[in-house]
Design a protein around this motif. Structure first.
Motif, PDB file in Angstrom:
ATOM      1  N   THR A 195      44.957   9.210  -9.569  1.00 17.76           N
ATOM      2  CA  THR A 195      43.750   9.177 -10.058  1.00 17.76           C
ATOM      3  C   THR A 195      43.240  10.639 -10.108  1.00 17.76           C
ATOM      4  N   GLN A 196      41.348  10.688 -10.825  1.00 22.87           N
ATOM      5  CA  GLN A 196      40.960  11.483 -10.896  1.00 22.87           C
ATOM      6  C   GLN A 196      40.327  12.731  -9.316  1.00 22.87           C
ATOM      7  N   THR A 197      40.639  11.865  -8.278  1.00 18.60           N
ATOM      8  CA  THR A 197      39.876  12.637  -7.232  1.00 18.60           C
ATOM      9  C   THR A 197      41.232  13.420  -6.734  1.00 18.60           C
ATOM     10  N   THR A 198      42.663  12.803  -6.577  1.00 23.54           N
ATOM     11  CA  THR A 198      43.620  12.997  -6.014  1.00 23.54           C
ATOM     12  C   THR A 198      43.904  14.629  -7.328  1.00 23.54           C
ATOM     13  N   LEU A 199      44.473  14.439  -8.974  1.00 22.05           N
ATOM     14  CA  LEU A 199      44.477  15.491  -9.481  1.00 22.05           C
ATOM     15  C   LEU A 199      43.679  16.627  -9.392  1.00 22.05           C
ATOM     16  N   LEU A 200      41.602  16.346  -9.179  1.00 22.87           N
ATOM     17  CA  LEU A 200      41.174  17.157  -8.945  1.00 22.87           C
ATOM     18  C   LEU A 200      41.718  18.155  -7.632  1.00 22.87           C
ATOM     19  N   ASN A 201      42.049  17.567  -7.068  1.00 17.16           N
ATOM     20  CA  ASN A 201      42.824  18.001  -5.420  1.00 17.16           C
ATOM     21  C   ASN A 201      43.994  18.674  -5.482  1.00 17.16           C
ATOM     22  N   ALA A 202      44.683  18.370  -6.567  1.00 17.09           N
ATOM     23  CA  ALA A 202      46.495  18.802  -6.699  1.00 17.09           C
ATOM     24  C   ALA A 202      45.708  20.202  -7.357  1.00 17.09           C
ATOM     25  N   VAL A 203      44.815  20.344  -8.280  1.00 15.34           N
ATOM     26  CA  VAL A 203      44.484  21.788  -8.616  1.00 15.34           C
ATOM     27  C   VAL A 203      44.194  22.470  -8.193  1.00 15.34           C
ATOM     28  N   SER A 204      43.156  21.285  -6.691  1.00  9.31           N
ATOM     29  CA  SER A 204      42.272  23.009  -5.799  1.00  9.31           C
ATOM     30  C   SER A 204      43.134  22.845  -5.217  1.00  9.31           C
ATOM     31  N   THR A 205      44.474  22.969  -4.592  1.00 10.72           N
ATOM     32  CA  THR A 205      44.867  23.128  -3.331  1.00 10.72           C
ATOM     33  C   THR A 205      46.598  23.938  -3.889  1.00 10.72           C
TER      34      THR A 205
END
Length: 391
Positions: free
Chosen positions: A254-264
Motif C-alpha cells: 500500500t501507499q502507507t506501507t511504502l511511505l513508511n519503508a522509505v522513511s524508516t
C-alpha cells in the motif's frame, strides 16, 4: 616558406596548444575538486541514519519523506474532463492549498481542480524483455504506476522480446521502442515524441524503470500547475531518488506501507543523479541530443540545458517520493556498462573545444526553485545559488 616564418608559425601553434591544454587542465582540476566536495555532502546525506532520531526526524520531514498519519490517505477531490464530459470525482489528493493562484480555472476557487485533458501526466519508461534480470523490480513498477491511474497515464516502450500482457492488463499503454542506438538502448527524445503525438496530457514525463511513486507526485504537479511560476512551454520538474534495498511485498502493498519503508530505511541519493523528468505539455525537445537511457550524463544535460535556457526548472525532491527499489546497494552500474561514456561524448561535442562539460550545473542543488511542504501544503520556494551553479 622561409625557415624563420616556419619557426614563428610553429611557435604560435605550440603556444596556443599549451594555453588551451593548461586551461582545460585547470578546469578539470576545479571540476574534480567540486565533485569531491559534492561527494562529501552526498555521503553525509546517504549516511543520515547515523544521526540521533530527533535530528533524523527533522531531516526526513524537510525532505518530505514523512507526513502526518492523518494525511496519508487522500481526502480531497480531483475531477477530470474527458472529451467534453466529466469523469467521476476521484479521491486522489491529500490537500490543495486554496491560497495558490487559481485564475486559470474558475473551479479551483471552489476547491475543485479541473483539467481539460484525459490525464494530468503521461509517464513512460522502457525496458528490454531479453533476459530480463529485473523482472521482480519491473513487476513492482507496473503495479505501482497503475495505482496512479487515471491521473497518471503509464506508458511502456518495449522491444520484440517482451510479453506485454501483464502491463496491458494493469492498464498500461505499450509501444515498440521507436529508435535505438548504442547497444540497442532506446533514444530518449524519440520516445518523448511518440507520447506527445499519441496522448493528450497536461504534463509528459520519463522515469527510470525502477522508480516507484506515491500520490504526492500528483499532488506536487497540481500545485506546480496552479503556481504563477508555471509555464506551458518551459516547465521542467525533476528530483532526487531515495534508495531502498530489497523492498518486500508487504512494504510495497500500500501507499502507507511504502511511505513508511522509505522513511524508516530509505537513503536519499546524490544530487548528481536525477531519475525522472516531467515537462509541461508544450515543452520542446527539438534541441535534445540523441541521448540513450540507461547510461550516465544525460540527466545532468537535461537540467543544465533547461537552466541555461532560463526555463522554469523545479527540484521536487522534498515533496515527491521517488523510491528506487533495488536488490543491491548502489554500485554505480551505469558507470561501468559497455560504452558507458556514450552520452558524455555527445555532451562534450556540444561544448566549445569539446572540453569536459560542467556537469555540476545540472545537479539538483543547482536548481534555484524547489517544492517544499509548509504547514502541510506545498509551496515553490527559491534558494540562493553560488559557484559552481552560476553560468
Amino acid at each position: 616558406m622561409s625557415p624563420p616564418k616556419l619557426v614563428f608559425y610553429v611557435t604560435v601553434v605550440v603556444f596556443a596548444g599549451v594555453v588551451i591544454f593548461t586551461r582545460d587542465l585547470l578546469y578539470l582540476v576545479r571540476t574534480e575538486t567540486r565533485y569531491g566536495q559534492l561527494d562529501q555532502y552526498d555521503h553525509a546525506v546517504r549516511n543520515k541514519h547515523h544521526m540521533d532520531q530527533a535530528n533524523l526526524k527533522i531531516l526526513r520531514a524537510k525532505a518530505g519523506l514523512v507526513h502526518d498519519e492523518n494525511n496519508i490517505e487522500l481526502n480531497l477531490t480531483l475531477r477530470f474532463q474527458v472529451n467534453g464530459g466529466e469523469n467521476e470525482v476521484r479521491q486522489k489528493l491529500k490537500y490543495v492549498d486554496k491560497t495558490v493562484k487559481t485564475s486559470k480555472k474558475e473551479a479551483a476557487s471552489q476547491g475543485e481542480i479541473t483539467f481539460e485533458t484525459p490525464s494530468l501526466l503521461t509517464l513512460f519508461t522502457t525496458w528490454s524483455g531479453k533476459g530480463d534480470v529485473n523482472a521482480r523490480t519491473h513487476n513492482f513498477t507496473l503495479r505501482n504506476w497503475a495505482r496512479l491511474k487515471p491521473e497518471v497515464n503509464p506508458v511502456l516502450f518495449i522491444d520484440d522480446g517482451y510479453d506485454a500482457t501483464v502491463a496491458q492488463r494493469l492498464g498500461w499503454k505499450t509501444h515498440r521502442i521507436p529508435k535505438s542506438s548504442i547497444n540497442g538502448l532506446p533514444v530518449l527524445k524519440d520516445m518523448f515524441k511518440v507520447i506527445k503525438d499519441t496522448y493528450k496530457s497536461t504534463f509528459y514525463g520519463y522515469a527510470n524503470s525502477d522508480i516507484l511513486f506515491t500520490s504526492n507526485l500528483v499532488e506536487t504537479l497540481v500545485h506546480v500547475y496552479y503556481d504563477s511560476f508555471y509555464s506551458d512551454n518551459t516547465t521542467l520538474v525533476t528530483g532526487m531518488r531515495t534508495n531502498i534495498v530489497n523492498l518486500t511485498e508487504e512494504e510495497f502493498s500500500t501507499q502507507t506501507t511504502l511511505l513508511n519503508a522509505v522513511s524508516t530505511r530509505g537513503q536519499l541519493y546524490m544530487t548528481s543523479a536525477e531519475d525522472y523528468f516531467i515537462y509541461a505539455a508544450e515543452y520542446s525537445w527539438s534541441d535534445m541530443p540523441e541521448f540513450v537511457v540507461g547510461l550516465i550524463a544525460y540527466d545532468n544535460w537535461l537540467v543544465l540545458n533547461s537552466r541555461y535556457r532560463e526555463d522554469h526548472v523545479i527540484d521536487a525532491s522534498r515533496t515527491v517520493t521517488a523510491a528506487h527499489h533495488t536488490v543491491r546497494e548502489p554500485d554505480y552500474q551505469s558507470h561501468f556498462r559497455e560504452n558507458a561514456q556514450y552520452n558524455k561524448v555527445l555532451f562534450r561535442k556540444m561544448m566549445q573545444f569539446h572540453v569536459e562539460p560542467p556537469y555540476e550545473k545540472g545537479f539538483t542543488n543547482c536548481i534555484d526553485k524547489y517544492t517544499e511542504f509548509v504547514d502541510k501544503k506545498i509551496e515553490i520556494r527559491s534558494r540562493k545559488l553560488e559557484d559552481p551553479c552560476l553560468f
